[in-house]
Design a protein around this motif. Structure first.
Motif, PDB file in Angstrom:
ATOM      1  N   ASP A  19       0.838  -1.099   0.069  1.00 21.89           N
ATOM      2  CA  ASP A  19       0.073   0.054   0.085  1.00 21.89           C
ATOM      3  C   ASP A  19       0.881   1.180  -0.102  1.00 21.89           C
ATOM      4  O   ASP A  19       1.683   1.548   1.112  1.00 21.89           O
ATOM      5  N   THR A  20       0.766   2.014  -0.996  1.00 20.21           N
ATOM      6  CA  THR A  20       1.790   2.957  -1.452  1.00 20.21           C
ATOM      7  C   THR A  20       1.340   4.021  -0.197  1.00 20.21           C
ATOM      8  O   THR A  20       2.229   4.703   0.373  1.00 20.21           O
ATOM      9  N   ALA A  21       0.059   4.443  -0.017  1.00 18.91           N
ATOM     10  CA  ALA A  21      -0.332   5.326   1.177  1.00 18.91           C
ATOM     11  C   ALA A  21       0.125   5.322   2.335  1.00 18.91           C
ATOM     12  O   ALA A  21       0.587   6.057   2.966  1.00 18.91           O
ATOM     13  N   GLN A  22       0.324   3.940   2.873  1.00 23.96           N
ATOM     14  CA  GLN A  22       0.985   3.434   4.236  1.00 23.96           C
ATOM     15  C   GLN A  22       2.378   3.910   4.178  1.00 23.96           C
ATOM     16  O   GLN A  22       2.818   4.318   4.996  1.00 23.96           O
ATOM     17  N   ILE A  23       3.187   3.364   3.105  1.00 22.35           N
ATOM     18  CA  ILE A  23       4.440   3.624   3.001  1.00 22.35           C
ATOM     19  C   ILE A  23       4.802   5.244   3.000  1.00 22.35           C
ATOM     20  O   ILE A  23       5.508   5.643   3.991  1.00 22.35           O
ATOM     21  N   THR A  24       4.012   5.750   2.457  1.00 20.44           N
ATOM     22  CA  THR A  24       4.162   7.294   2.147  1.00 20.44           C
ATOM     23  C   THR A  24       4.072   7.761   3.815  1.00 20.44           C
ATOM     24  O   THR A  24       4.477   8.734   4.324  1.00 20.44           O
ATOM     25  N   ASN A  25       2.886   7.476   4.530  1.00 20.64           N
ATOM     26  CA  ASN A  25       2.568   7.839   5.754  1.00 20.64           C
ATOM     27  C   ASN A  25       3.750   7.620   6.803  1.00 20.64           C
ATOM     28  O   ASN A  25       4.033   8.621   7.427  1.00 20.64           O
ATOM     29  N   ALA A  26       4.397   6.398   6.530  1.00 18.35           N
ATOM     30  CA  ALA A  26       5.397   6.377   7.462  1.00 18.35           C
ATOM     31  C   ALA A  26       6.490   7.069   7.341  1.00 18.35           C
ATOM     32  O   ALA A  26       7.145   7.539   8.172  1.00 18.35           O
ATOM     33  N   VAL A  27       6.862   7.345   5.842  1.00 19.44           N
ATOM     34  CA  VAL A  27       7.915   8.505   5.533  1.00 19.44           C
ATOM     35  C   VAL A  27       7.717   9.829   6.226  1.00 19.44           C
ATOM     36  O   VAL A  27       8.576  10.539   6.533  1.00 19.44           O
ATOM     37  N   GLU A  28       6.374  10.155   6.140  1.00 16.58           N
ATOM     38  CA  GLU A  28       6.085  11.496   6.509  1.00 16.58           C
ATOM     39  C   GLU A  28       6.041  11.455   8.002  1.00 16.58           C
ATOM     40  O   GLU A  28       6.648  12.457   8.744  1.00 16.58           O
ATOM     41  N   VAL A  29       5.636  10.497   8.884  1.00 14.79           N
ATOM     42  CA  VAL A  29       5.781  10.449  10.098  1.00 14.79           C
ATOM     43  C   VAL A  29       7.237  10.523  10.668  1.00 14.79           C
ATOM     44  O   VAL A  29       7.623  11.200  11.616  1.00 14.79           O
TER      45      VAL A  29
END
Length: 258
Positions: free
Chosen positions: A60-70
């Motif tokens: 899930d790209t959105a979940q990866i992106t969220n982890a990077v943002e966090v």
């Protein structure tokens, strides 16, 4: 590269090799984002390390992106370690000669999606975030380590999907390192051999099985520890002259067909 004061995303960090990597990163002064689907174990580890747990399914790209943002909110994101993966076994052709008994194609696709595509997705998203950082005095903006396997080279019977996924990680190491050289981000791959993780179970029978497996290792004749793998990952991250390399950490084993 000095990783103290930086943030680090580790996928598959809730257990096994990923957890050992997360602990060594935290000990080196990084704030670790434990990115995993195992919420209980992941949250407990993050609390232990003073880091942050983020639920991440690497398909899930959105979940990866969220982890990077966090991670970027905690400190400059300079480290990514991709440890998430699965390894189901299945033969390419079934014993009864029917089309239906051939290797399940959806299973093959799932292994590739998690192990290979998930790794590349995390690399491209985290690499983009790293590209926005001010470089360190060394000119580096970050470093990435992907976990492959000796199955990339010595795939056994039933490992067509797993070996394909890990061979893909090995194959993309140099071209991605060449891509990210433009932004000052190094990329390396560590290929573990037989490592003592929870996959083998617990108890007397599990220990006997692991001892038999260890006899096939050249030297020392035992399974490797997650900490031994993690120390190599840390070396690849902190040694500024390590780039575009694939390092086997396997006690010299060359896996037999089965």
């Amino acid at each position: 590269m000095d990783i103290s004061g930086s943030s680090a995303v580790v996928t598959g960090a809730a257990s096994g090799i990923g957890a050992a990597v997360a602990r060594q990163l935290a000990a080196a002064g990084a704030t670790v984002v434990v990115a995993d689907v195992q919420a209980d174990k992941g949250a407990a580890l993050a609390e232990e390390l003073g880091g942050v747990f983020v639920h991440v399914d690497v398909t899930d790209t959105a979940q990866i992106t969220n982890a990077v943002e966090v991670a970027s909110e905690q400190a400059p994101l300079r480290v990514l370690v991709n440890s998430a993966g699965i390894g189901p076994a299945a033969r390419t052709v079934g014993r009864d000669g029917t089309y239906e008994s051939a290797h399940d194609l959806d299973l093959y696709k799932r292994v590739i999606a998690i192990n290979l595509i998930g790794t590349f997705d995390a690399v491209r998203i985290a690499g983009t975030a790293m590209s926005r950082l001010e470089p360190l005095a060394s000119g580096e903006r970050g470093a990435i380590v992907n976990l492959a396997s000796v199955a990339a080279f010595d795939g056994q019977i039933g490992q067509a999907a797993y070996s394909s996924s890990k061979g893909g990680i090995v194959g993309m190491t140099l071209p991605v390192a060449r891509d990210l050289a433009a932004i000052g981000v190094r990329v390396n791959t560590v290929a573990p051999g037989l490592i003592d993780t929870p996959i083998y179970g617990e108890g007397e029978k599990a220990e006997e099985f692991k001892a038999r497996l260890g006899e096939s290792v050249l030297f020392p004749k035992r399974l490797g520890s997650p900490e031994e793998l993690a120390s190599m990952v840390l070396e690849c991250l902190t040694n500024s002259y390590m780039n575009g390399a694939v390092v086997r950490v396997d006690g010299g084993i060359r896996m037999p067909p089965k």
